[in-house]
Design an enzyme around this catalytic site. Structure first.
Site, mmCIF file in Angstrom:
data_model
loop_
_atom_site.group_PDB
_atom_site.id
_atom_site.type_symbol
_atom_site.label_atom_id
_atom_site.label_comp_id
_atom_site.label_asym_id
_atom_site.label_seq_id
_atom_site.Cartn_x
_atom_site.Cartn_y
_atom_site.Cartn_z
ATOM 1 N N GLY A 186 34.142 39.985 47.223
ATOM 2 C CA GLY A 186 34.134 39.404 45.880
ATOM 3 C C GLY A 186 33.314 38.123 45.824
ATOM 4 N N TYR B 162 48.619 37.723 33.428
ATOM 5 C CA TYR B 162 47.788 37.142 34.487
ATOM 6 C C TYR B 162 48.491 35.968 35.167
ATOM 7 C CZ TYR B 162 43.713 35.102 36.816
ATOM 8 O OH TYR B 162 42.852 34.595 37.763
ATOM 9 N N LYS C 234 50.330 35.813 38.929
ATOM 10 C CA LYS C 234 49.904 34.809 39.918
ATOM 11 C C LYS C 234 51.115 33.962 40.354
ATOM 12 C CE LYS C 234 45.461 35.565 40.008
ATOM 13 N NZ LYS C 234 44.942 36.350 41.135
ATOM 14 N N ARG D 251 29.564 40.948 33.821
ATOM 15 C CA ARG D 251 30.730 40.759 32.948
ATOM 16 C C ARG D 251 30.236 39.871 31.807
ATOM 17 N NH1 ARG D 251 35.792 39.363 37.018
ATOM 18 N NH2 ARG D 251 35.634 41.204 38.326
HETATM 19 P P1 NDP Z 1 36.158 39.233 42.499
HETATM 20 O O1 NDP Z 1 36.516 40.181 41.406
HETATM 21 O O2 NDP Z 1 34.756 38.770 42.566
HETATM 22 O O3 NDP Z 1 36.551 39.872 43.932
HETATM 23 C C1 NDP Z 1 37.779 40.463 44.145
HETATM 24 C C2 NDP Z 1 37.947 41.001 45.542
HETATM 25 O O4 NDP Z 1 39.127 41.828 45.553
HETATM 26 C C3 NDP Z 1 36.796 41.896 46.021
HETATM 27 O O5 NDP Z 1 36.623 41.751 47.400
HETATM 28 C C4 NDP Z 1 37.303 43.298 45.705
HETATM 29 O O6 NDP Z 1 36.786 44.320 46.515
HETATM 30 C C5 NDP Z 1 38.789 43.136 45.994
HETATM 31 N N1 NDP Z 1 39.502 44.183 45.242
HETATM 32 C C6 NDP Z 1 39.583 44.319 43.905
HETATM 33 N N2 NDP Z 1 40.252 45.445 43.590
HETATM 34 C C7 NDP Z 1 40.591 46.023 44.774
HETATM 35 C C8 NDP Z 1 41.292 47.225 45.111
HETATM 36 N N3 NDP Z 1 41.784 48.045 44.191
HETATM 37 N N4 NDP Z 1 41.455 47.496 46.412
HETATM 38 C C9 NDP Z 1 40.972 46.661 47.365
HETATM 39 N N5 NDP Z 1 40.300 45.531 47.115
HETATM 40 C C10 NDP Z 1 40.109 45.222 45.824
HETATM 41 O O7 NDP Z 1 37.181 38.013 42.410
HETATM 42 P P2 NDP Z 1 36.894 36.427 42.279
HETATM 43 O O8 NDP Z 1 36.210 35.966 43.519
HETATM 44 O O9 NDP Z 1 36.329 36.128 40.948
HETATM 45 O O10 NDP Z 1 38.386 35.868 42.261
HETATM 46 C C11 NDP Z 1 39.136 35.786 43.449
HETATM 47 C C12 NDP Z 1 40.566 35.384 43.106
HETATM 48 O O11 NDP Z 1 40.559 34.137 42.403
HETATM 49 C C13 NDP Z 1 41.284 36.365 42.199
HETATM 50 O O12 NDP Z 1 42.621 36.453 42.610
HETATM 51 C C14 NDP Z 1 41.211 35.714 40.835
HETATM 52 O O13 NDP Z 1 42.297 36.093 40.009
HETATM 53 C C15 NDP Z 1 41.288 34.238 41.205
HETATM 54 N N6 NDP Z 1 40.695 33.371 40.213
HETATM 55 C C16 NDP Z 1 39.453 33.662 39.709
HETATM 56 C C17 NDP Z 1 38.879 32.845 38.739
HETATM 57 C C18 NDP Z 1 37.499 33.134 38.210
HETATM 58 O O14 NDP Z 1 37.019 32.358 37.351
HETATM 59 N N7 NDP Z 1 36.833 34.168 38.689
HETATM 60 C C19 NDP Z 1 39.591 31.667 38.221
HETATM 61 C C20 NDP Z 1 40.871 31.411 38.856
HETATM 62 C C21 NDP Z 1 41.380 32.262 39.812
HETATM 63 P P3 NDP Z 1 35.551 45.251 45.994
HETATM 64 O O15 NDP Z 1 34.327 44.382 46.163
HETATM 65 O O16 NDP Z 1 35.589 46.408 46.897
HETATM 66 O O17 NDP Z 1 35.823 45.575 44.552
#
Ligand code: NDP
Length: 242
Positions: free
Chosen positions: A28, A143, A147, A178
């Site tokens: 991610g 959400y 969390k 997105r």
């Molecule tokens: P991303 O969506 O960029 O990445 C999410 C990760 O989780 C990826 O490695 C993805 O793997 C994995 N994942 C998602 N679905 C599955 C699944 N079904 N099975 C296995 N793995 C899965 O997330 P972010 O880096 O944006 O966010 C990281 C965390 O921070 C999250 O918990 C988010 O809620 C939190 N957060 C994010 C904010 C933001 O502004 N983005 C703000 C505050 C908190 P794959 O690549 O294979 O899909």
């Protein structure tokens, strides 16, 4: 930037301990930024990257990084992957839009918890989990409620050290398209410049905070880092950053 200098000392000491780490959610935005930061700081002798798929890693990622593909619905079968790892990072997460309500809870609660349990059973000493600003187990919003519940469940695992990060909107040019998020970020930029710790967290701040926190000795068994604390411990101020 004296915080940054203090962290350099801690980094040096930590490096000598030859610890191992794992990252779940390394594909991610946050996870991949963390991988790059760890490749730069080299604080671990080995980093196991745990995900549902394998990816092509950028050339700067060294041989100390190893990818392991797992099935998160049957994670118990992969207990060995988590064995003997000192520090765990969890950057897992999805959205309701992408995965539906049940899918969101499955990833952001169940998968996080299962990874944490296996990590603890495997001897993990520090678990660093990404939560979110506003996390609240009693919230009426799915959400923030999920969390909050995830945070509470992690506490019950009783890691020697549990660090929970509550960033605001992570400022990064997302690889995946997105459009609504991109538009929102565009409007957040001026606010981020005026009030850096209010509602935004630059990605470099986020991942540097995680690294600096890991290497900083702490007596606390549970620590909650809000957005201000994340900015502070990163040692990256708006001025330093420019
Ligand atoms: P991303 O969506 O960029 O990445 C999410 C990760 O989780 C990826 O490695 C993805 O793997 C994995 N994942 C998602 N679905 C599955 C699944 N079904 N099975 C296995 N793995 C899965 O997330 P972010 O880096 O944006 O966010 C990281 C965390 O921070 C999250 O918990 C988010 O809620 C939190 N957060 C994010 C904010 C933001 O502004 N983005 C703000 C505050 C908190 P794959 O690549 O294979 O899909």
């Amino acid at each position: 930037c004296s915080m940054a200098e203090a962290s350099e000392d801690n980094i040096e000491k930590f490096r000598k301990e030859n610890n191992m780490a794992f990252i779940v959610g390394y594909t991610g935005e946050t996870g991949s930024a963390l991988v790059k930061q760890l490749a730069k700081d080299k604080i671990f002798k080995k980093v196991v990257l745990i995900g549902r798929r394998q990816v092509k890693l950028p050339p700067e990622i060294g041989p100390e990084f190893e990818q392991k593909q797992v099935d998160f619905d049957n994670l118990d079968k992969y207990a060995d992957v988590f064995k003997g790892i000192d520090v765990g990072f969890c950057c897992l997460g999805t959205t309701r839009g992408k995965s539906g309500t049940a899918g969101f809870v499955k990833v952001d609660f169940d998968y996080v918890l299962k990874s944490a349990e296996l990590a603890k059973a495997g001897g993990c000493k520090q678990f660093h989990a990404l939560s979110s600003q506003g996390a609240d187990k009693d919230s009426r919003l799915l959400y923030t409620k999920t969390k909050g519940q995830m945070e509470e469940a992690l506490k019950v695992i009783h890691f020697p050290r549990l660090s929970i990060y509550r960033p605001a909107v992570l400022m990064v040019n997302r690889e995946e398209s997105r459009p609504l998020e991109s538009i929102a970020r565009f409007f957040l930029v001026p606010i981020a410049k005026m009030f850096p710790t209010a509602i935004t967290t630059p990605m470099d701040v986020m991942v540097k905070a995680m690294v600096n926190n890991v290497v900083s000795p702490s007596e606390k068994t549970v620590e909650l880092l809000d957005n201000k604390a994340i900015h502070h411990i990163s040692g990256i101020s708006v001025k330093c950053n420019k």
